[in-house]
Write a protein that holds these residues in place. Structure first.
Motif, PDB file in Angstrom:
ATOM      1  N   THR A   1       0.848   8.670 -47.627  1.00  0.00           N
ATOM      2  CA  THR A   1      -0.106   9.539 -46.936  1.00  0.00           C
ATOM      3  C   THR A   1      -1.480   9.466 -47.594  1.00  0.00           C
ATOM      4  OG1 THR A   1       1.659  11.066 -46.268  1.00  0.00           O
ATOM      5  CG2 THR A   1      -0.592  11.916 -46.267  1.00  0.00           C
TER       6      THR A   1
ATOM      7  N   TYR B   1      -0.618  -5.655 -43.628  1.00  0.00           N
ATOM      8  CA  TYR B   1      -1.472  -5.565 -44.812  1.00  0.00           C
ATOM      9  C   TYR B   1      -1.554  -6.908 -45.530  1.00  0.00           C
ATOM     10  CZ  TYR B   1      -1.252  -0.590 -43.882  1.00  0.00           C
ATOM     11  OH  TYR B   1      -1.343   0.631 -43.274  1.00  0.00           O
TER      12      TYR B   1
ATOM     13  N   HIS C   1     -15.994  14.245 -49.480  1.00  0.00           N
ATOM     14  CA  HIS C   1     -15.085  13.212 -48.974  1.00  0.00           C
ATOM     15  C   HIS C   1     -15.777  11.874 -48.737  1.00  0.00           C
ATOM     16  CE1 HIS C   1     -11.711  16.079 -47.411  1.00  0.00           C
ATOM     17  NE2 HIS C   1     -12.159  16.411 -48.596  1.00  0.00           N
TER      18      HIS C   1
ATOM     19  N   THR D   1      -3.078   6.001 -47.057  1.00  0.00           N
ATOM     20  CA  THR D   1      -3.496   5.865 -45.659  1.00  0.00           C
ATOM     21  C   THR D   1      -4.804   6.610 -45.416  1.00  0.00           C
ATOM     22  OG1 THR D   1      -1.178   5.668 -44.941  1.00  0.00           O
ATOM     23  CG2 THR D   1      -2.814   6.241 -43.264  1.00  0.00           C
ATOM     24  N   GLU D   2      -4.926   7.816 -45.995  1.00  0.00           N
ATOM     25  CA  GLU D   2      -6.181   8.571 -45.890  1.00  0.00           C
ATOM     26  C   GLU D   2      -7.333   7.777 -46.516  1.00  0.00           C
ATOM     27  OE1 GLU D   2      -8.380  12.657 -47.500  1.00  0.00           O
ATOM     28  OE2 GLU D   2      -6.237  12.353 -47.902  1.00  0.00           O
TER      29      GLU D   2
ATOM     30  N   LEU E   1      -7.663   4.541 -46.788  1.00  0.00           N
ATOM     31  CA  LEU E   1      -8.068   3.415 -45.938  1.00  0.00           C
ATOM     32  C   LEU E   1      -8.801   3.877 -44.686  1.00  0.00           C
ATOM     33  CD1 LEU E   1      -5.102   0.893 -46.157  1.00  0.00           C
ATOM     34  CD2 LEU E   1      -7.360   0.748 -47.208  1.00  0.00           C
ATOM     35  N   GLU E   2      -8.517   5.074 -44.221  1.00  0.00           N
ATOM     36  CA  GLU E   2      -9.264   5.610 -43.084  1.00  0.00           C
ATOM     37  C   GLU E   2     -10.717   5.835 -43.465  1.00  0.00           C
ATOM     38  OE1 GLU E   2      -7.147   9.113 -42.033  1.00  0.00           O
ATOM     39  OE2 GLU E   2      -5.557   8.053 -40.945  1.00  0.00           O
ATOM     40  N   LEU E   3     -10.942   6.217 -44.729  1.00  0.00           N
ATOM     41  CA  LEU E   3     -12.293   6.460 -45.212  1.00  0.00           C
ATOM     42  C   LEU E   3     -12.981   5.164 -45.650  1.00  0.00           C
ATOM     43  CD1 LEU E   3     -11.565   9.657 -47.335  1.00  0.00           C
ATOM     44  CD2 LEU E   3     -12.830   9.573 -45.182  1.00  0.00           C
ATOM     45  N   LYS E   4     -12.185   4.238 -46.203  1.00  0.00           N
ATOM     46  CA  LYS E   4     -12.750   2.984 -46.706  1.00  0.00           C
ATOM     47  C   LYS E   4     -11.802   1.833 -46.366  1.00  0.00           C
ATOM     48  CE  LYS E   4     -14.774   0.865 -50.833  1.00  0.00           C
ATOM     49  NZ  LYS E   4     -14.992   0.982 -52.298  1.00  0.00           N
ATOM     50  N   PRO E   5     -11.912   1.288 -45.165  1.00  0.00           N
ATOM     51  CA  PRO E   5     -10.989   0.227 -44.716  1.00  0.00           C
ATOM     52  C   PRO E   5     -11.055  -1.046 -45.545  1.00  0.00           C
ATOM     53  CG  PRO E   5     -12.208   1.187 -42.868  1.00  0.00           C
ATOM     54  CD  PRO E   5     -12.859   1.681 -44.112  1.00  0.00           C
TER      55      PRO E   5
ATOM     56  N   TYR F   1      -4.394  -1.934 -49.928  1.00  0.00           N
ATOM     57  CA  TYR F   1      -3.484  -2.707 -49.081  1.00  0.00           C
ATOM     58  C   TYR F   1      -2.262  -3.134 -49.897  1.00  0.00           C
ATOM     59  CZ  TYR F   1      -7.141  -3.291 -45.483  1.00  0.00           C
ATOM     60  OH  TYR F   1      -8.076  -3.084 -44.509  1.00  0.00           O
TER      61      TYR F   1
END
Length: 377
Positions: A213, A248, A186, A216-217, A219-223, A229
């Protein structure tokens, strides 16, 4: 006498084999520990009488040090002594792939497969050779065979996803990327790319909640994945949830002002896509603002079945309109070299539904331009 001589030869042979086995064991231990410099510095100069496997470990050390010429030299020496070891053919083929000698790599991958037909990495490497030669069907076949073997890594699934995507076989592509996702670390870039592809495919299938979903996952890992966006904005615009898209858009403007965006995203972003008749309409917003000259702010590209732009409808910042008390942005269209202006427009507080309806009215011929011009040739 012959018996005594034979016995002496056998003893000498046994001692030689024992020494070679010890050398191979030592080289394997160094290789397993990643001490490739010790392999090279301590053994190359005395490798003349080494066994095939010992020569293989020296070649492997050069492979890991990215010394292609010496890697090939020792793999060839290893193969000359033992042509039944698939590992030497595999490393040689992989090196040839890196050297872009794909045809020769194919021959060696095939030799490895003939010796050991259940190794997924061999088929994966063969697929890479064919893929690099743009022999898509053969690459597809090789990657498929890789996935049929036990403990298949993620790479063949990733490339199957890419190939199927290119062939517009989105269901198969989604299945391949989904399997790849379950196998990838991951924290890796490959995982991020796989998530992005899954999100795109779910969007194309109309599964917007699933796509949201996945993105969003991501962006949690790579903002800082700014392309995502824009993809989320497209989902929210499709759902007419414009408020959810606002954060965004704001983050993209902040990133652009900081110089964090690259490529086409540095100048504009796609925030909506929709179908009109048999055409795809892609809506873009340009970052430019605050200028005193005329500039394009919003773009609606009309895309045909060949994924080519037929023409575009756009809003343009108009200083003259503002001076005369009119709207800030005038609606225009451009077909080839012909530029046409309409006699209405929008201000910054416009509603997207109104802009979209006006664009569709132009597409359907319900609104005619007030004036048109052709640049001097």
């Amino acid at each position: 006498m012959k018996g005594i001589l034979f016995a002496s030869v056998m003893v000498l042979y046994s001692l030689t084999i024992s020494a070679q086995d010890n050398t191979t064991t030592a080289l394997k231990a160094l290789s397993d520990e990643g001490q490739y410099d010790k392999v090279i510095d301590g053994h190359v100069s005395k490798s003349k009488d080494y066994s095939a496997k010992s020569l293989y470990y020296i070649g492997l050390a050069y492979y890991m040090k990215q010394d292609d010429a010496n890697c090939l030299k020792f793999m060839n020496l290893s193969i000359a002594k033992d042509s039944k070891d698939p590992a030497s053919f595999y490393i040689k083929a992989s090196t040839l792939n890196y050297m872009k000698q794909y045809e020769e790599a194919i021959v060696n991958f095939q030799s490895a497969i003939q010796l050991k037909s259940d190794e997924p990495e061999f088929y994966s490497g063969l697929g890479d050779s064919y893929f690099s030669l743009e022999k898509t069907e053969l690459a597809l076949e090789a990657y498929k065979k890789a996935t049929l073997q036990q403990d298949c890594p993620e790479r063949p699934y990733v490339f199957l996803g890419q190939i199927y995507s290119g062939m517009k076989e989105n269901d198969k592509a989604l299945e391949a990327f989904s399997i790849a996702k379950s196998k990838i670390d991951h924290k890796s870039d490959t995982y991020i790319n796989t998530l992005f592809n899954i999100g795109l495919l779910e969007t194309l299938k109309g599964n917007y909640d699933k796509a949201e979903t996945v993105f969003t996952e991501l962006l949690e890992l790579k903002p800082t994945d700014y392309h995502t966006y824009a993809r989320l904005m497209q989902i929210y615009y499709h759902q007419k949830d414009y408020e959810k898209a606002k954060p965004y858009r704001e983050k993209l403007y902040v990133a652009q002002k900081k110089g964090l965006l690259e490529g086409s995203l540095a100048t504009m972003f796609c925030y909506d896509q929709f179908k009109w008749n048999d055409k795809l309409i892609q809506a873009y917003e340009r970052f430019e603002e605050g200028s005193k000259r005329i500039y394009i702010k919003h773009l609606f590209y009309v895309i045909n079945k060949n994924d080519e732009i037929d023409y575009q409808i756009q809003t343009e910042y108009s200083p003259i309109s503002i001076e005369q008390g009119g709207p800030k942005y005038l609606l225009c269209e451009k077909r080839g070299k012909v530029h046409a202006s309409h006699n209405f427009g929008f201000n910054d507080d416009f509603k997207y539904e109104d802009l979209k309806k006006s664009v569709i009215d132009i597409l359907e011929g319900k609104r005619k331009p007030a004036a048109s011009s052709r640049p001097n040739e």
